[in-house]
Scaffold this motif. Structure first.
Motif, PDB file in Angstrom:
ATOM      1  N   ARG A 265     -12.588   1.848   3.348  1.00  0.00           N
ATOM      2  CA  ARG A 265     -13.485   2.847   3.944  1.00  0.00           C
ATOM      3  C   ARG A 265     -14.828   2.226   4.309  1.00  0.00           C
ATOM      4  O   ARG A 265     -15.425   2.569   5.333  1.00  0.00           O
TER       5      ARG A 265
ATOM      6  N   ASP B 164      -8.159   4.863   5.882  1.00  0.00           N
ATOM      7  CA  ASP B 164      -8.872   5.610   6.914  1.00  0.00           C
ATOM      8  C   ASP B 164      -8.604   4.965   8.271  1.00  0.00           C
ATOM      9  O   ASP B 164      -8.833   3.774   8.464  1.00  0.00           O
TER      10      ASP B 164
ATOM     11  N   SER C 137     -11.628  14.560   4.723  1.00  0.00           N
ATOM     12  CA  SER C 137     -10.378  13.804   4.780  1.00  0.00           C
ATOM     13  C   SER C 137     -10.258  12.872   3.574  1.00  0.00           C
ATOM     14  O   SER C 137      -9.191  12.765   2.959  1.00  0.00           O
ATOM     15  N   HIS C 138     -11.350  12.210   3.199  1.00  0.00           N
ATOM     16  CA  HIS C 138     -11.310  11.308   2.052  1.00  0.00           C
ATOM     17  C   HIS C 138     -11.019  12.078   0.757  1.00  0.00           C
ATOM     18  O   HIS C 138     -10.273  11.592  -0.114  1.00  0.00           O
TER      19      HIS C 138
ATOM     20  N   PRO D 180      -4.306   9.406   9.323  1.00  0.00           N
ATOM     21  CA  PRO D 180      -4.498   8.218   8.473  1.00  0.00           C
ATOM     22  C   PRO D 180      -3.369   7.211   8.603  1.00  0.00           C
ATOM     23  O   PRO D 180      -2.280   7.511   9.104  1.00  0.00           O
TER      24      PRO D 180
ATOM     25  N   PHE E 269      -3.714   5.824   1.099  1.00  0.00           N
ATOM     26  CA  PHE E 269      -4.111   6.108   2.471  1.00  0.00           C
ATOM     27  C   PHE E 269      -5.199   5.126   2.897  1.00  0.00           C
ATOM     28  O   PHE E 269      -6.075   4.786   2.106  1.00  0.00           O
TER      29      PHE E 269
ATOM     30  N   TYR F 233      -7.303  12.723   0.678  1.00  0.00           N
ATOM     31  CA  TYR F 233      -6.532  11.526   0.335  1.00  0.00           C
ATOM     32  C   TYR F 233      -6.565  11.243  -1.163  1.00  0.00           C
ATOM     33  O   TYR F 233      -5.568  10.794  -1.740  1.00  0.00           O
TER      34      TYR F 233
END
Length: 324
Positions: free
Chosen positions: A267, A143, A115-116, A234, A141, A119
């Motif tokens: 994060r 998290d 996911s990171h 997100p 974005f 983004y």
């Protein structure tokens, strides 16, 4: 007078009274989270970064805890130019920019690392700019972890355990479809009303990430938390196009750079918040389960059929999957 009208007037007053003071531009940022929330901390970090980069010429004033309205109302204030920046869930933004529904597809991300990477990729940047036709420009974005089920009376170990249960969801068509596919009864309720709704039995449970479950004190009512991690929707930090266009190119650069740095910072604090939340809720007597995710993924795999015929959405889904 209608609430939205009152909020709009307040926003306009803020616009004319706070936009510029002593040659300092002030960006007004409103959101619905508590000041202890890690996403709020990231926005504080954004303000500190921005003030440093601009030498004090550009600052951020934050209005937390829903002071200027709920997420949808803040988005509308951005669109009319009476608020500068806000944070919303992608699940709420999908009502304005339909492609954001993709982030609510169960298990669309393989894991947090994936996911990171999305983004931070060209795909992520493409998503952030998709709101421009609707006067909304994404900055970064944040998290928001993985959403999992929590309930009052029993643990959710499989989709069968959701049958007959009223589960609170965000006002998102994708969230509603997911609960229906899993056999539950989706019940849209605003976040601010959920604690009381759980207490009074209006709903049997809800789904959210660990830090939100903890900070909302929903663990006082719901003693079962099931880490099925069905979605990783997100948060998006957005600026109104009107506010963006009033900034010089240098100011825009400062703001974007500060936002990007705040996303990386967030994060770290998010991971710490997840660990703290898990420890505290266990100490408070919440039972935590780690169910097999396969049955949840299988039950919800048909949701992707909602995008059939939408070539742009299919392209974006494939682009997300292709990122390694």
């Amino acid at each position: 007078m209608h609430l939205k009208t009152l909020i709009g007037i307040l926003g306009l007053l803020l616009l004319f009274s706070c936009q510029k003071e002593n040659n300092v531009k002030i960006l007004r940022l409103a959101h619905g989270l508590d000041t202890k929330h890690p996403v709020h901390n990231a926005m504080v970090n954004l303000g500190e970064n921005l003030e440093e980069k601009s030498g004090g010429k550009l600052t951020v004033k934050i209005y937390p805890s829903g002071q200027l309205g709920a997420e949808r109302e803040c988005l509308e204030l951005l669109q009319i130019g009476s608020l500068d920046i806000t944070k919303v869930s992608a699940a709420v933004l999908e009502n304005f920019v339909t492609d954001y529904k993709i982030f609510s597809i169960p298990y669309v991300f393989r894991n947090k690392e994936h996911s990171h990477k999305v983004y931070d990729s060209h795909v992520g940047r493409e998503f952030l700019l998709k709101g421009e036709p609707f006067l909304l420009r994404g900055l970064c974005f944040y998290d928001a972890g993985s959403r999992s089920f929590y309930t009052k009376d029993k643990m959710i170990n499989s989709p069968e355990d959701l049958k007959g249960l009223k589960i609170r969801v965000q006002k998102s068509n994708m969230a509603v479809a997911m609960i229906q596919d899993l056999g539950g009864s989706p019940t849209p309720i605003s976040w601010g009303e959920l604690y009381t709704a759980l207490q009074q039995g209006v709903v049997d449970g809800a789904e959210n990430n660990l830090p939100s479950f903890y900070s909302s004190k929903h663990y006082e009512v719901c003693k079962f938390y099931s880490l099925d991690e069905h979605t990783a929707v997100p948060d998006i930090l957005l600026i109104g196009i009107d506010s963006w266009s009033r900034l010089t190119s240098q100011e825009q650069h400062w703001l974007q750079e500060a936002a990007d740095e705040s996303a990386i910072y967030q994060r770290k604090v998010w991971a710490e918040a997840e660990q703290t939340a898990l420890r505290v809720i266990k100490e408070a007597g919440v039972e935590v389960a780690y169910p097999d995710k396969t049955s949840f993924a299988t039950k919800t795999e048909g949701i992707i059929d909602m995008f059939k015929g939408n070539e742009e959405a299919i392209r974006l889904i494939e682009a997300i999957k292709s990122i390694k």
